[in-house]
Design a protein around this motif. Structure first.
Motif, PDB file in Angstrom:
ATOM      1  N   SER A  12       0.838  -1.199   0.000  1.00 37.74           N
ATOM      2  CA  SER A  12       0.000   0.000   0.000  1.00 37.74           C
ATOM      3  C   SER A  12       0.870   1.244   0.000  1.00 37.74           C
ATOM      4  O   SER A  12       2.034   1.208   0.398  1.00 37.74           O
ATOM      5  CB  SER A  12      -0.935   0.020   1.213  1.00 37.74           C
ATOM      6  OG  SER A  12      -0.177   0.098   2.406  1.00 37.74           O
ATOM      7  N   THR A  14       0.585   5.268   1.303  1.00 33.93           N
ATOM      8  CA  THR A  14      -0.148   6.206   2.141  1.00 33.93           C
ATOM      9  C   THR A  14       0.474   7.586   2.006  1.00 33.93           C
ATOM     10  O   THR A  14       1.701   7.731   2.040  1.00 33.93           O
ATOM     11  CB  THR A  14      -0.104   5.761   3.621  1.00 33.93           C
ATOM     12  OG1 THR A  14      -0.661   4.453   3.708  1.00 33.93           O
ATOM     13  CG2 THR A  14      -0.873   6.716   4.516  1.00 33.93           C
ATOM     14  N   LYS A  18      -3.583   8.947   4.507  1.00 34.54           N
ATOM     15  CA  LYS A  18      -4.654   8.383   3.689  1.00 34.54           C
ATOM     16  C   LYS A  18      -4.062   7.346   2.728  1.00 34.54           C
ATOM     17  O   LYS A  18      -3.137   7.650   1.972  1.00 34.54           O
ATOM     18  CB  LYS A  18      -5.356   9.488   2.896  1.00 34.54           C
ATOM     19  CG  LYS A  18      -6.500   8.968   2.060  1.00 34.54           C
ATOM     20  CD  LYS A  18      -7.190  10.064   1.290  1.00 34.54           C
ATOM     21  CE  LYS A  18      -8.308   9.469   0.452  1.00 34.54           C
ATOM     22  NZ  LYS A  18      -8.784  10.362  -0.578  1.00 34.54           N
ATOM     23  N   ILE A  20      -3.772   5.626  -0.504  1.00 31.35           N
ATOM     24  CA  ILE A  20      -4.195   6.010  -1.857  1.00 31.35           C
ATOM     25  C   ILE A  20      -4.120   4.855  -2.850  1.00 31.35           C
ATOM     26  O   ILE A  20      -4.735   4.901  -3.906  1.00 31.35           O
ATOM     27  CB  ILE A  20      -3.399   7.225  -2.382  1.00 31.35           C
ATOM     28  CG1 ILE A  20      -1.909   6.929  -2.459  1.00 31.35           C
ATOM     29  CG2 ILE A  20      -3.673   8.453  -1.527  1.00 31.35           C
ATOM     30  CD1 ILE A  20      -1.134   7.954  -3.244  1.00 31.35           C
ATOM     31  N   SER A  21      -3.344   3.814  -2.511  1.00 28.73           N
ATOM     32  CA  SER A  21      -3.270   2.613  -3.349  1.00 28.73           C
ATOM     33  C   SER A  21      -3.044   1.417  -2.445  1.00 28.73           C
ATOM     34  O   SER A  21      -2.285   1.501  -1.473  1.00 28.73           O
ATOM     35  CB  SER A  21      -2.110   2.703  -4.349  1.00 28.73           C
ATOM     36  OG  SER A  21      -2.322   3.691  -5.309  1.00 28.73           O
ATOM     37  N   GLY A 122      -2.205   0.774  -9.454  1.00 31.53           N
ATOM     38  CA  GLY A 122      -2.145   1.728  -8.354  1.00 31.53           C
ATOM     39  C   GLY A 122      -0.890   2.580  -8.481  1.00 31.53           C
ATOM     40  O   GLY A 122       0.094   2.172  -9.106  1.00 31.53           O
ATOM     41  N   ILE A 125       1.967   9.386  -5.411  1.00 32.31           N
ATOM     42  CA  ILE A 125       1.797  10.758  -5.896  1.00 32.31           C
ATOM     43  C   ILE A 125       3.190  11.311  -6.134  1.00 32.31           C
ATOM     44  O   ILE A 125       4.004  11.384  -5.199  1.00 32.31           O
ATOM     45  CB  ILE A 125       1.026  11.629  -4.881  1.00 32.31           C
ATOM     46  CG1 ILE A 125      -0.382  11.085  -4.690  1.00 32.31           C
ATOM     47  CG2 ILE A 125       0.997  13.088  -5.344  1.00 32.31           C
ATOM     48  CD1 ILE A 125      -1.189  11.807  -3.628  1.00 32.31           C
ATOM     49  N   MET A 130       5.651   9.896   0.788  1.00 34.41           N
ATOM     50  CA  MET A 130       4.808   8.702   0.807  1.00 34.41           C
ATOM     51  C   MET A 130       5.333   7.690   1.812  1.00 34.41           C
ATOM     52  O   MET A 130       6.537   7.594   2.030  1.00 34.41           O
ATOM     53  CB  MET A 130       4.791   8.057  -0.591  1.00 34.41           C
ATOM     54  CG  MET A 130       4.168   8.924  -1.655  1.00 34.41           C
ATOM     55  SD  MET A 130       4.305   8.202  -3.304  1.00 34.41           S
ATOM     56  CE  MET A 130       5.875   8.850  -3.839  1.00 34.41           C
TER      57      MET A 130
END
Length: 150
Positions: A12, A14, A18, A20-21, A122, A125, A130
């Protein structure tokens, strides 16, 4: 382009607390772009990654690709893959492409990989702070540099 490919059972990304993927079985792909990279590098690398036989078959042999297992992928830009540690103790990132060059190539790579594996990929950003979480399955980690296709 340089890529660090990790076979994962989950991963994942974040940003600002949050997620995001998020994926389960598949690949976490860290991509570093340099100025000399081109669409030819994107096509070659995406094809290589999508067909890389690093997933186990029924006999437990790494004989299946991301395509064959219908796995997922997350692609994260990482300019630090182009770090030079030749001189001193502070890495130099002079070979890493600036955002005006890197962003379009990063986005084209994502689109090409989505085309090659026939599913949404996914992402992180670009340029964000991140947090990447993963469970490396195996562990299997492969490094590919499009400037060294041997």
């Amino acid at each position: 382009m340089k890529a660090v490919i990790q076979r994962v059972s989950e991963a994942s990304v974040t940003v600002e607390d949050k997620v995001i993927s998020k994926i389960h079985q598949g690949l976490l792909i860290l991509i570093g772009v340099e100025d000399e990279d081109s669409e030819e590098d994107i096509d070659w690398l995406s094809g290589k990654i999508s067909r890389l036989r690093i997933f186990s078959d029924a006999k437990g042999v790494m004989n299946k690709s991301l395509l064959e297992i219908e796995g997922d992928a997350i692609v994260v830009s990482q300019f630090t893959l182009h770090a030079s540690t030749k001189k001193g103790n502070r890495p130099s990132y002079i070979k890493a492409a600036k955002p005006d060059t890197a962003i379009p190539l990063y986005e084209k790579f994502i689109k090409q990989l989505e085309f090659d594996i026939q599913k949404k990929v996914g992402t992180g950003i670009f340029g964000a702070d991140m947090k990447i979480a993963l469970v490396n399955d195996g562990p299997v980690t492969i490094i590919i540099d499009t400037k060294n296709k041997k």
